[in-house]
Design an enzyme around this catalytic site. Structure first.
Site, PDB file in Angstrom:
ATOM      1  N   ILE A 151       0.866  -1.178   0.000  1.00  0.00           N
ATOM      2  CA  ILE A 151       0.000   0.000   0.000  1.00  0.00           C
ATOM      3  C   ILE A 151       0.901   1.226   0.000  1.00  0.00           C
ATOM      4  O   ILE A 151       1.877   1.292   0.759  1.00  0.00           O
ATOM      5  CB  ILE A 151      -0.923  -0.016   1.233  1.00  0.00           C
ATOM      6  N   ASN A 194      -3.636   1.182 -11.246  1.00  0.00           N
ATOM      7  CA  ASN A 194      -3.574  -0.112 -10.562  1.00  0.00           C
ATOM      8  C   ASN A 194      -4.560  -1.075 -11.213  1.00  0.00           C
ATOM      9  O   ASN A 194      -5.571  -0.658 -11.763  1.00  0.00           O
ATOM     10  CB  ASN A 194      -3.934   0.050  -9.079  1.00  0.00           C
ATOM     11  N   HIS A 230      -6.882  -4.463 -10.219  1.00  0.00           N
ATOM     12  CA  HIS A 230      -7.363  -5.272  -9.096  1.00  0.00           C
ATOM     13  C   HIS A 230      -8.245  -6.384  -9.655  1.00  0.00           C
ATOM     14  O   HIS A 230      -9.112  -6.137 -10.498  1.00  0.00           O
ATOM     15  CB  HIS A 230      -8.162  -4.410  -8.110  1.00  0.00           C
TER      16      HIS A 230
END
Ligand code: GRF
Length: 204
Positions: free
Chosen positions: A94, A109, A111
């Site tokens: 993180i 990002n 995910h």
């Protein structure tokens, strides 16, 4: 070729990185790779990047006394390489508001779920435990929240009877390898417009 320079951050296998490198080689993404960074010396992504002749650096989190020191080293590498777009591709750390602030609206990002559902480190396990019939993957800008920033692209896969974590992960991964290059292509081609802190418009 745009003037965009990618900095790719990985922690492990690096299959998304490979799909991005293939898309660059194929001319789909008009950008170069300035540096590949990992936080883990054993990351397979590091070997893959070196084999491709890319600048690749491991900044071992365990060798840094604080998260701030770790992130300052990441930023120094990215700046030295002239990076304009930071790609988190299986980067299992993180990042703090400091890092996000250094590259605001310039960090993507991936995910492996349909955010905002099933954020966190065990998306497939959580999907199977919950019993949803559909899963998928999400590409988003990174902000200060975990798996939170404005969504750029999503795609879906069915969740089938008998799926294990591994089977579902493999089905989602096939989509990831198409979706991440596509989102990067849109970014470097200047086709993403951040309307506000939640909405991304794709210009035609
Ligand atoms: C991918 O499923 C990605 O969505 C998640 O971590 C995995 C990384 O795989 N964040 P790889 O290292 O790109 O093969």
């Amino acid at each position: 070729m745009s003037n965009h320079v990618l900095g790719i951050l990985c922690s492990g296998r690096g299959s998304n990185m490979q799909s991005i490198l293939a898309a660059i080689d194929a001319g789909q993404i008009k950008a170069s790779v300035g540096v590949v960074l990992t936080d883990k010396p054993e990351a397979k992504a590091l070997t893959l990047a070196r084999e491709k002749g890319l600048r690749s650096v491991c900044i071992n989190r365990k060798a840094c006394s604080t998260q701030q020191e770790f992130e300052e080293k990441l930023v120094a590498e990215l700046r030295a390489a002239g990076v304009t777009l930071v790609i988190l591709a299986g980067f299992m750390r993180i990042l703090s508001p400091y890092f996000v602030g250094e590259y605001r609206h310039q960090i993507l990002n991936i995910h492996p779920s349909l955010l905002p559902s099933f954020g966190g480190a065990h998306a497939h396990r959580d999907v199977l435990a919950y019993g949803t019939k559909v899963s998928g993957c999400t590409i988003h800008f990174v902000d200060e929240g975990m798996d939170h920033g404005p969504i750029i692209l999503q795609d879906t896969v069915p969740v089938l009877d008998g799926d294990t974590e591994e089977i579902l992960a493999a089905r989602v991964l096939q989509k990831e390898h198409i979706l991440y290059p596509k989102a990067i292509e849109l970014y470097v081609d200047g086709r993403l417009e951040l309307v506000d802190d939640r909405h991304v418009r794709i210009k035609q």
